[in-house]
Design a protein around this motif. Structure first.
Motif, short mmCIF file in Angstrom:
data_model
loop_
_atom_site.label_atom_id
_atom_site.label_comp_id
_atom_site.label_asym_id
_atom_site.label_seq_id
_atom_site.Cartn_x
_atom_site.Cartn_y
_atom_site.Cartn_z
N GLY A 138 11.02 1.90 0.63
CA GLY A 138 9.76 2.62 -0.74
C GLY A 138 9.12 3.77 -0.88
O GLY A 138 8.81 3.68 -2.42
N ILE A 139 9.15 4.82 -0.29
CA ILE A 139 8.72 5.99 -0.76
C ILE A 139 9.87 6.74 -1.77
O ILE A 139 9.48 7.15 -2.93
CB ILE A 139 8.39 7.11 0.41
N ILE A 140 10.99 6.25 -1.18
CA ILE A 140 12.05 7.34 -2.23
C ILE A 140 12.55 6.45 -3.32
O ILE A 140 12.49 7.06 -4.66
CB ILE A 140 13.71 6.53 -1.42
N GLU A 141 11.73 4.98 -3.63
CA GLU A 141 11.86 4.40 -5.02
C GLU A 141 11.56 4.78 -5.43
O GLU A 141 10.72 4.67 -7.11
CB GLU A 141 11.68 3.39 -4.72
N HIS A 142 10.29 5.70 -5.41
CA HIS A 142 8.90 5.86 -5.97
C HIS A 142 8.55 7.44 -6.58
O HIS A 142 7.64 7.36 -6.38
CB HIS A 142 7.67 5.05 -6.09
N SER A 143 10.08 7.99 -5.77
CA SER A 143 9.30 9.13 -5.87
C SER A 143 10.59 10.59 -5.90
O SER A 143 11.59 9.84 -6.26
CB SER A 143 8.49 9.51 -4.03
N LEU B 62 0.67 -1.45 0.41
CA LEU B 62 -0.10 0.02 0.02
C LEU B 62 0.96 0.81 0.11
O LEU B 62 0.46 2.39 -0.50
CB LEU B 62 -0.95 0.12 1.24
N ASN B 63 1.51 1.10 1.05
CA ASN B 63 2.50 2.23 0.73
C ASN B 63 3.20 1.90 -0.50
O ASN B 63 3.39 3.51 -0.98
CB ASN B 63 4.33 1.62 2.04
N ASP B 64 4.29 1.57 -1.06
CA ASP B 64 4.20 1.94 -2.37
C ASP B 64 3.95 2.21 -3.71
O ASP B 64 3.95 3.27 -4.05
CB ASP B 64 4.73 0.43 -2.92
N TYR B 65 2.16 1.74 -3.80
CA TYR B 65 0.88 2.31 -5.01
C TYR B 65 0.49 3.65 -4.09
O TYR B 65 0.85 4.49 -4.88
CB TYR B 65 -0.17 1.53 -4.53
N LEU B 66 1.08 3.69 -2.98
CA LEU B 66 0.69 5.92 -2.21
C LEU B 66 1.50 6.41 -2.92
O LEU B 66 1.63 7.88 -3.41
CB LEU B 66 0.14 5.77 -0.77
N ALA B 67 2.94 5.95 -2.74
CA ALA B 67 4.39 6.78 -3.25
C ALA B 67 4.25 6.99 -4.63
O ALA B 67 4.38 8.02 -5.28
CB ALA B 67 4.89 6.12 -2.85
N LYS B 68 3.72 5.85 -5.28
CA LYS B 68 3.50 6.00 -6.70
C LYS B 68 2.63 7.52 -7.15
O LYS B 68 3.01 8.37 -8.26
CB LYS B 68 2.94 5.19 -7.61
N MET B 69 1.68 7.23 -6.66
CA MET B 69 0.28 7.96 -6.62
C MET B 69 0.30 9.53 -6.41
O MET B 69 0.01 10.08 -7.09
CB MET B 69 -0.38 7.43 -6.21
N MET B 70 1.36 9.78 -5.07
CA MET B 70 2.02 11.27 -4.81
C MET B 70 2.68 11.81 -5.29
O MET B 70 2.92 12.94 -5.29
CB MET B 70 1.77 10.84 -2.84
#
Length: 236
Positions: free
Chosen positions: A149-154, A109-117
């Motif tokens: 996870g956030i860093i990977e997708h932001s 969920l954290n990865d998905y939200l990071a991609k979206m945000m």
């Protein structure tokens, strides 16, 4: 399944109880100041020790050809060395910053939200983690995994326990008596805040996940994660 418990503190005792309930046998209960006597009887090892013992425990198992699951955090400066040793010895190894089923779903969920945000620059991200006062490392391994996870997708590049500057994620690490583990992610703007949160009620989820991982690892070779155990990689 014959299990060696490397680390026999509070988590080790909960793992023992769950393993016995699932029909397994404990052949070694090792603390940091006791020998590895009995390890040779094990089909798999589960390490929930302390940061200063984890590398020795993992290395000993890999040298002996015993599959090992490790949930100890705070030693990851040596992670690449241990994975290289696993490959050299054709062994089997799983490290998880958290073995709870709920937390691993929370990672997704954290990865998905990071991609979206990542498309909405008006929001800044921060984190909070709360654990019991006996936890030795801060931030928690789970918090570090969430930050990665956030860093990977932001566009964020680092996490910090200090005041965050540009492209840094601030982690507020709190230690409070009798808190098994709470992790929150905040996306804040001038007008609102979006929050996702995971709260552990006890240690049972961590212990059950580690036993399931050990069951899964038997007969395999290589370096794995809980995504492999839970077959989450195919769902990404």
């Amino acid at each position: 399944m014959k299990i060696a418990l490397l680390g026999y503190g509070k988590m080790g005792k909960v793992i023992e109880q769950i393993a016995l309930e699932r029909g397994h046998e404990i052949v070694l209960k090792k603390s940091s100041n006791t020998p590895f006597d009995g390890l040779e009887l094990a089909e798999v090892a589960i390490d929930f020790s302390v940061p200063t013992s984890a590398v020795e425990n993992i290395s000993e198992c890999l040298h002996r050809g015993i599959p090992i699951v490790s949930g100890t955090t705070g030693w990851l400066d040596h992670y690449d060395t241990m994975t290289a040793l696993c490959k050299e010895k054709n062994g089997a190894f799983i490290y998880g910053s958290n073995f709870s089923l709920g937390v691993n779903l929370f990672f997704e969920l954290n990865d998905y939200l990071a991609k979206m945000m990542s498309k909405f620059n008006q929001y800044s991200v921060s984190m909070e983690e709360i654990h019991h006062t006996q936890k030795l490392d801060a931030p928690s391994g789970t918090a570090i995994s969430l930050a990665k996870g956030i860093i990977e997708h932001s566009n964020y590049t680092h996490w910090t326990l200090e005041k965050a500057t540009n492209h840094e994620i601030h982690i507020d690490a709190k230690r409070i008596e009798n808190v098994p583990g709470t992790h929150s992610i905040f996306y804040s703007s001038a007008v609102d805040t979006i929050e996702i949160k995971h709260t552990a009620h006890n240690r049972d989820g961590f212990a059950l996940g580690s036993v399931i991982a050990a069951e899964w690892l038997i007969g395999k070779k290589g370096v794995y994660t809980m995504r492999d155990v839970l077959d989450l990689e195919k769902r990404r």
